[in-house]
Design an enzyme around this catalytic site. Sequence first.
Site, PDB file in Angstrom:
ATOM      1  N   GLU A  21       0.833  -1.217   0.000  1.00 29.30           N
ATOM      2  CA  GLU A  21       0.000   0.000   0.000  1.00 29.30           C
ATOM      3  C   GLU A  21       0.863   1.261   0.000  1.00 29.30           C
ATOM      4  O   GLU A  21       0.526   2.257  -0.634  1.00 29.30           O
ATOM      5  CB  GLU A  21      -0.962  -0.024   1.193  1.00 29.30           C
ATOM      6  CG  GLU A  21      -2.053  -1.081   1.003  1.00 29.30           C
ATOM      7  CD  GLU A  21      -2.944  -1.236   2.212  1.00 29.30           C
ATOM      8  OE1 GLU A  21      -2.409  -1.500   3.309  1.00 29.30           O
ATOM      9  OE2 GLU A  21      -4.173  -1.077   2.076  1.00 29.30           O
ATOM     10  N   GLU A  27      -4.037  -9.470   3.484  1.00 29.39           N
ATOM     11  CA  GLU A  27      -4.832  -9.169   4.680  1.00 29.39           C
ATOM     12  C   GLU A  27      -5.980 -10.145   4.891  1.00 29.39           C
ATOM     13  O   GLU A  27      -6.323 -10.496   6.014  1.00 29.39           O
ATOM     14  CB  GLU A  27      -5.387  -7.744   4.599  1.00 29.39           C
ATOM     15  CG  GLU A  27      -4.366  -6.654   4.876  1.00 29.39           C
ATOM     16  CD  GLU A  27      -3.554  -6.234   3.660  1.00 29.39           C
ATOM     17  OE1 GLU A  27      -3.523  -6.976   2.653  1.00 29.39           O
ATOM     18  OE2 GLU A  27      -2.930  -5.157   3.717  1.00 29.39           O
TER      19      GLU A  27
HETATM   20  O1  ZOZ Z   1       6.528 -13.476   7.558  1.00 33.73           O
HETATM   21  C1  ZOZ Z   1       6.165 -13.648   6.209  1.00 33.73           C
HETATM   22  C2  ZOZ Z   1       4.784 -13.079   6.045  1.00 33.73           C
HETATM   23  O2  ZOZ Z   1       4.078 -13.450   5.133  1.00 33.73           O
HETATM   24  N1  ZOZ Z   1       4.395 -12.161   6.967  1.00 33.73           N
HETATM   25  C3  ZOZ Z   1       3.072 -11.608   6.995  1.00 33.73           C
HETATM   26  C4  ZOZ Z   1       2.880 -10.597   5.913  1.00 33.73           C
HETATM   27  C5  ZOZ Z   1       1.496 -10.005   5.986  1.00 33.73           C
HETATM   28  O3  ZOZ Z   1       0.526 -10.702   6.173  1.00 33.73           O
HETATM   29  N2  ZOZ Z   1       1.434  -8.692   5.801  1.00 33.73           N
HETATM   30  C6  ZOZ Z   1       0.177  -7.980   5.873  1.00 33.73           C
HETATM   31  C7  ZOZ Z   1      -0.023  -7.521   7.243  1.00 33.73           C
HETATM   32  S1  ZOZ Z   1      -1.599  -6.756   7.453  1.00 33.73           S
HETATM   33  C8  ZOZ Z   1      -1.376  -5.203   6.826  1.00 33.73           C
HETATM   34  O4  ZOZ Z   1      -0.353  -4.883   6.346  1.00 33.73           O
HETATM   35  C9  ZOZ Z   1      -2.576  -4.330   6.928  1.00 33.73           C
HETATM   36  C10 ZOZ Z   1      -2.283  -2.883   7.052  1.00 33.73           C
HETATM   37  O5  ZOZ Z   1      -1.235  -2.375   6.824  1.00 33.73           O
HETATM   38  C11 ZOZ Z   1      -3.442  -2.125   7.437  1.00 33.73           C
HETATM   39  C12 ZOZ Z   1      -3.095  -0.719   7.907  1.00 33.73           C
HETATM   40  C13 ZOZ Z   1      -4.346   0.041   8.073  1.00 33.73           C
HETATM   41  C14 ZOZ Z   1      -4.381   0.806   9.358  1.00 33.73           C
HETATM   42  C15 ZOZ Z   1      -5.719   1.463   9.523  1.00 33.73           C
HETATM   43  C16 ZOZ Z   1      -5.915   1.938  10.912  1.00 33.73           C
HETATM   44  C17 ZOZ Z   1      -7.345   2.330  11.242  1.00 33.73           C
HETATM   45  C18 ZOZ Z   1       7.249 -12.986   5.320  1.00 33.73           C
HETATM   46  C19 ZOZ Z   1       6.975 -13.389   3.860  1.00 33.73           C
HETATM   47  C20 ZOZ Z   1       7.238 -11.503   5.454  1.00 33.73           C
HETATM   48  C21 ZOZ Z   1       8.650 -13.477   5.738  1.00 33.73           C
HETATM   49  O6  ZOZ Z   1       8.677 -14.876   5.740  1.00 33.73           O
HETATM   50  P1  ZOZ Z   1       9.935 -15.669   6.372  1.00 33.73           P
HETATM   51  O7  ZOZ Z   1       9.612 -17.117   6.268  1.00 33.73           O
HETATM   52  O8  ZOZ Z   1      11.159 -15.152   5.758  1.00 33.73           O
HETATM   53  O9  ZOZ Z   1      10.004 -15.225   7.902  1.00 33.73           O
HETATM   54  P2  ZOZ Z   1       8.968 -15.515   9.084  1.00 33.73           P
HETATM   55  O10 ZOZ Z   1       7.594 -15.679   8.569  1.00 33.73           O
HETATM   56  O11 ZOZ Z   1       9.518 -16.604   9.948  1.00 33.73           O
HETATM   57  O12 ZOZ Z   1       9.008 -14.128   9.869  1.00 33.73           O
HETATM   58  C22 ZOZ Z   1      10.141 -13.721  10.610  1.00 33.73           C
HETATM   59  C23 ZOZ Z   1       9.676 -13.103  11.914  1.00 33.73           C
HETATM   60  O13 ZOZ Z   1       8.929 -11.922  11.625  1.00 33.73           O
HETATM   61  C24 ZOZ Z   1       7.632 -11.985  12.203  1.00 33.73           C
HETATM   62  N3  ZOZ Z   1       6.700 -11.311  11.292  1.00 33.73           N
HETATM   63  C25 ZOZ Z   1       6.535 -11.545   9.975  1.00 33.73           C
HETATM   64  N4  ZOZ Z   1       5.637 -10.689   9.451  1.00 33.73           N
HETATM   65  C26 ZOZ Z   1       5.229  -9.903  10.477  1.00 33.73           C
HETATM   66  C27 ZOZ Z   1       5.910 -10.292  11.645  1.00 33.73           C
HETATM   67  N5  ZOZ Z   1       5.714  -9.687  12.821  1.00 33.73           N
HETATM   68  C28 ZOZ Z   1       4.834  -8.659  12.843  1.00 33.73           C
HETATM   69  N6  ZOZ Z   1       4.155  -8.239  11.770  1.00 33.73           N
HETATM   70  C29 ZOZ Z   1       4.325  -8.819  10.566  1.00 33.73           C
HETATM   71  N7  ZOZ Z   1       3.649  -8.367   9.495  1.00 33.73           N
HETATM   72  C30 ZOZ Z   1       7.350 -13.481  12.321  1.00 33.73           C
HETATM   73  O14 ZOZ Z   1       6.380 -13.744  13.305  1.00 33.73           O
HETATM   74  C31 ZOZ Z   1       8.719 -14.002  12.694  1.00 33.73           C
HETATM   75  O15 ZOZ Z   1       8.903 -13.717  14.070  1.00 33.73           O
HETATM   76  P3  ZOZ Z   1       9.652 -14.758  15.018  1.00 33.73           P
HETATM   77  O16 ZOZ Z   1       9.577 -14.141  16.350  1.00 33.73           O
HETATM   78  O17 ZOZ Z   1       8.843 -16.030  14.919  1.00 33.73           O
HETATM   79  O18 ZOZ Z   1      11.004 -14.899  14.452  1.00 33.73           O
END
Ligand code: ZOZ
Length: 692
Positions: free
Chosen positions: A105, A125
């Site tokens: 976005e 989302e």
């Molecule tokens: O982690 C993978 C992924 O797909 N993450 C989620 C991406 C996602 O769903 N993004 C959309 C979020 S919702 C949104 O963005 C809505 C929004 O802005 C609305 C705003 C409107 C406000 C209006 C107010 C009225 C990814 C592909 C990125 C990376 O994959 P990997 O396999 O390389 O790594 P992971 O999954 O093991 O992740 C590493 C650590 O990072 C943490 N994490 C990932 N994405 C996060 C996140 N933490 C917080 N927020 C995120 N978006 C994940 O949990 C992991 O943490 P640890 O502690 O397990 O290492």
Amino acid sequence: MSDAVTLEKVGRTGLIAFDNPPVNAASHALRQGFQDCLERAAADDGIDVIALYGKGRSFVAGADIREFGKTPEAPILPTIINRMEEIATPVIAVIHGVALGGGLEIALGAQARVGVGRVRVGLPEVTLGILPGAGGTQRAPRLAGLPAAIEMITTGRHIQGPEALEMGLLDRLTEGDPREVALAMAEEVRNGTLPVRTVGEIAVTVDPELIARAKAEVQAKAPHLYSPLKCVEAIAACDKPIREGMDIERALFRNCLGSPQRAGLIHAFFAERAVAKIPERDATPRKVERVGIIGGGTMGSGIATACLMAGLSVRLNERDAAALERGRQTILSNLDGAVKRGKMKPEARAEAEARLAASTVLADFADVDLVIEAAFEDMGVKIDLFTQLDAICKAGAVLATNTSYLDIDRIAAATGRPQDVIGLHFFSPAHIMKLLEVVVADRTAPEVVATGFALAAKLKKVAVRAGVCDGFIGNRILTHYRKAADYLVLDGASPEQIDDALEGFGWAMGPFRANDLSGLDIGYATRKRRAPDRPKAERYSEVPDRIAEAGWLGRKSGMGYYDHGTKPAPANPGVAGIIDTVRAEHGVTPRTFTDAEIVDRYMTAMIVEATRVIEDGIAQRPIDIDATFLFGYGFPRWRGGPMHYADTLGARRLVERIETYAQDDPHYWQVPPLLRRMADEGTTFADLNGEG
Ligand code: ZOZ
């Protein structure tokens, strides 16, 4: 001043870099830093192009999911993005790694988007029970058109760079270091070779018929889900002026944010990741390239297929040439299926077949790094095999059993190397189901546990650490709550009503339909095995045994609880007669149950045994049980898992329910001490996860 975002001036370019490891989530610090840098750059007369890029592995992975459920702290993303679209200086976004959700976005609010390398973009989302709330539903259709925007937003799928370019979401796809690309692209903006335009000003028309069709489609595809419909409603507002459309989007976003489905889906997102946090996470896994698999039945062949698809070499073992050939053929047809489903390229299939060897001689396992035994579920058979493996396998080989319930400590004791023995419990079909229970025996070495987890990652499975007991985490809990379904039948409900009620709750399949699929002989054999240990006080319904004894074994024999001769399968008329007979033998006068009562009893039984699994230390935390059921048993993802669901009810209410049910059956319905304590103290399973 936050250092999650920095502004660097190079010549007349203002470089704004996101630097919020590990994934550049748009947390409050990042948003604040972004706003500050944007204002400074906009106010600087020496800057004529602003270029955004990400440090580390990605541009921006979206909102910080951990902040959802709390009051959003200003500045919020839509405000910053709208401001960015207004300022006079052109802003471009240089995207590498991923730009997801709020990350994309931000990029859509820029005046040009340049992808770098193997970039992926998307608005996922909907998979978290929300909708893009920072302009995504308004700007994506302006660039990609209405049908493409509806598809990408309602599926939440990740889109690779070349496709994003074709869709118009990216203006350019290039290679290089993101900072260098940002500088080069700023120059192109200056000399006019990279055109810029304000996305919010692009006109778009909305076809009401298309919207109506999209609504019908999302409802048909996922009737339980709330947010896909809201996504379409938000997109339908994109023909309005951008600010007006975004107000509608914001209101719908807030609706979703407050929904229990949002909480469930985000819990599921973290559950998938939390399970990797095991005590052995710092141990170094052993190298696994060559895997020996004992048993070419459905399970062994499925495991072999999963290993081959992950690039491992597999040696399959069976007792005789005919069984071996059958196993090999099953594997090859599994691989064909993977090609058909688009999970594998035809060249990769040929290459996988070349990595498959087959032999009836166990001595051929001398050089394998890991053995997975998937032979007959019999302790004598396993002990014999592990004694032989101990003599044959090289030092350091991991010796794993795929047993579903047998005592792995006893199996390990049959070898002179119990530290190398572990349970790797796959779920059928093993090349498709995502769950792997890694069962840690008393003497299993930490690096062997770590090897199990590394293998799961390689096979793209979710590994859950379990302790040794009859059935480990999943099947132990299943055995218990499955009885609740049999009691409901005994007392008056029909198998179809129970299946329909639980599918209405969101389960992928009701228990009797699931039984017909897996085969009624399996449960029959298990009950016979356990019969000698059955407590006298336990109520026992003979209905399932009588059905199996009638030769109705489910789909494989054409008849089970249902008649599989036609589709959709109607109830097997013979089952009602068996149920009537058994009820009469028990002196039961059948009563009616509402669907809600069925769900309550079934789910409460599940939560009771799951609580005991935590009390016994078989699961590390409640969230591990959630992951087990989400990835291995078809539990509805949007409910977050059984323990998350239990928290939505609260321990007090659950204790009251159990005490009520116990009036009729005090043996089956007992309050686990942990649940009573939680009710007394007002605590939750989330507290036990450390999330409280
Ligand atoms: O982690 C993978 C992924 O797909 N993450 C989620 C991406 C996602 O769903 N993004 C959309 C979020 S919702 C949104 O963005 C809505 C929004 O802005 C609305 C705003 C409107 C406000 C209006 C107010 C009225 C990814 C592909 C990125 C990376 O994959 P990997 O396999 O390389 O790594 P992971 O999954 O093991 O992740 C590493 C650590 O990072 C943490 N994490 C990932 N994405 C996060 C996140 N933490 C917080 N927020 C995120 N978006 C994940 O949990 C992991 O943490 P640890 O502690 O397990 O290492």
